[in-house]
Design an enzyme around this catalytic site. Structure first.
Site, mmCIF file in Angstrom:
data_model
loop_
_atom_site.group_PDB
_atom_site.id
_atom_site.type_symbol
_atom_site.label_atom_id
_atom_site.label_comp_id
_atom_site.label_asym_id
_atom_site.label_seq_id
_atom_site.Cartn_x
_atom_site.Cartn_y
_atom_site.Cartn_z
ATOM 1 C CE1 TYR A 35 0.992 -0.146 4.380
ATOM 2 C CE2 TYR A 35 0.043 2.012 4.282
ATOM 3 C CZ TYR A 35 1.025 1.042 4.988
ATOM 4 O OH TYR A 35 1.660 1.516 6.067
ATOM 5 C CE LYS A 148 3.153 3.397 3.314
ATOM 6 N NZ LYS A 148 3.263 3.474 4.903
ATOM 7 C CD GLU A 180 9.889 2.458 10.814
ATOM 8 O OE1 GLU A 180 9.619 3.590 9.952
ATOM 9 O OE2 GLU A 180 10.035 1.452 10.242
ATOM 10 C CG LEU A 204 8.140 2.816 5.049
ATOM 11 C CD1 LEU A 204 7.952 1.611 4.409
ATOM 12 C CD2 LEU A 204 6.810 3.877 5.194
HETATM 13 N N1 PDD Z 1 2.813 5.166 7.402
HETATM 14 N N2 PDD Z 1 7.467 4.452 9.280
HETATM 15 C C1 PDD Z 1 6.297 3.607 9.121
HETATM 16 C C2 PDD Z 1 6.315 2.127 9.757
HETATM 17 C C3 PDD Z 1 5.171 4.061 8.324
HETATM 18 O O1 PDD Z 1 4.296 3.088 8.444
HETATM 19 C C4 PDD Z 1 5.121 5.543 7.680
HETATM 20 C C5 PDD Z 1 3.953 5.944 7.009
HETATM 21 C C6 PDD Z 1 6.525 6.293 7.830
HETATM 22 C C7 PDD Z 1 6.419 7.491 7.127
HETATM 23 O O2 PDD Z 1 6.702 7.465 5.860
HETATM 24 P P1 PDD Z 1 6.226 8.598 5.019
HETATM 25 O O3 PDD Z 1 6.881 9.832 5.393
HETATM 26 O O4 PDD Z 1 6.490 8.182 3.507
HETATM 27 O O5 PDD Z 1 4.587 8.554 5.099
HETATM 28 C C8 PDD Z 1 7.283 5.532 8.532
HETATM 29 C C9 PDD Z 1 1.718 5.675 6.653
HETATM 30 C C10 PDD Z 1 1.482 7.037 6.939
HETATM 31 C C11 PDD Z 1 0.471 4.632 7.080
HETATM 32 O O6 PDD Z 1 0.711 3.566 7.389
HETATM 33 O O7 PDD Z 1 -0.550 5.203 7.416
#
Ligand code: PDD
Length: 283
Positions: A35, A148, A180, A204
């Site tokens: 996703y 992801k 993270e 991620l």
């Molecule tokens: N999540 N780390 C994890 C585990 C994440 O699930 C996300 C983003 C990030 C930040 O990535 P980005 O800057 O590309 O949004 C870091 C999304 C928003 C979610 O699962 O809803």
């Protein structure tokens, strides 16, 4: 946050109630899919190339053939945003391996199932101004956190544990090395130096992380993409989250102790201002 009417499903746009997903979808059985969550500012996708890079990298690793090219996907998502009249919000897009009787091996002939929807939501301005509280917890995820995928149970359990402990967010660590958070990346500042975990298989590779590192370089802030310990986290002058939904959010308390003087510090505020400018440039 409110979810909007039209869904992009396979090759068409359908009203939400017209979409039905099979009980044999491998996403449902196995979390066998991937996703992306995109931010929409002023009706436009924010940093689409970085999101599609990550989507393609994940799809390749999972051996799921993407049913559309990235330019087709971008055009469809932009069309969906227009149909749902989203000015500020998010787009959620998911692709599963497809529909087949439950059996672990890849099914021989299967068409991936794609679904995307939008949500209208305002930017988290209050949270960004005030900052949030966090607790630390073991990172019990697998060793491909750079992908992801739909498998988010460890993230969900950790987030819920944080809420149950009266905090807003969880900071994950592997044997004392900070990785993270449940749905965002983390950065700290010590003596003016910005530090964040390197973009390897343990985190991620956040799009917002990438943008913030670019802004930090432009501002001439010294930065290190190196792992740091829980001890360094405890001694940090500043700590903050980066993510599509949280943007750049200060962490003001960790495990009940204040970070720095317990209010958002100067560097995170400088980065928030730069981030704001990057969004405005999109209009
Ligand atoms: N999540 N780390 C994890 C585990 C994440 O699930 C996300 C983003 C990030 C930040 O990535 P980005 O800057 O590309 O949004 C870091 C999304 C928003 C979610 O699962 O809803």
């Amino acid at each position: 946050m409110s979810q909007s009417g039209w869904i992009w499903y396979q090759n068409e746009f359908l009203p939400r109630q017209a979409v039905s997903i099979s009980p044999d979808d491998r996403g449902y059985y196995f979390g066998d899919g991937l996703y992306e969550v995109f931010r929409v500012y002023n009706g436009l996708l924010f940093e689409p190339s970085a999101h599609f890079d990550r989507l393609e990298r994940t799809a390749k690793a999972l051996q799921i053939a993407l049913p559309f090219s990235r330019s087709q996907m971008e055009a469809r998502l932009q069309e969906l945003i227009g149909k749902n009249e989203v000015t500020n919000g998010t787009v959620y897009m998911q692709i599963t391996r497809g529909e087949a009787a439950r059996s672990h091996p890849f099914p021989p002939y299967v068409e991936p199932v794609l679904m995307a929807h939008t949500s209208v939501s305002e930017r988290p301005l209050d949270m960004m101004r005030r900052g949030i509280t966090a607790v630390t917890a073991d990172d019990i995820r697998w060793l491909r956190c750079d992908l992801k995928t739909l498998n988010l149970l460890p993230n969900i359990l950790a987030k819920q544990e944080a809420l149950d402990r009266g905090a807003d967010e969880v900071i994950l660590h592997r044997s004392g090395t900070v990785t993270e958070c449940s749905a965002s990346n983390i950065m700290i500042v010590k003596n003016g130096v910005l530090r964040t975990h390197p973009a390897n298989h343990l985190i991620l590779h956040g799009v917002t992380r990438l943008v913030v590192l670019r802004l930090a370089r432009e501002l001439g802030l010294p930065l290190l993409e190196e792992p740091f310990t829980l001890e360094a986290l405890g001694q940090a002058d500043e700590a903050f989250l980066t993510g599509t939904t949280v943007e750049v959010t200060p962490i003001i308390r960790i495990d009940g102790r204040p970070v720095g003087n317990g209010s958002p510090g100067p560097i995170v505020q400088q980065l928030q201002t730069a981030f704001e400018a990057a969004i405005s440039a999109l209009a």
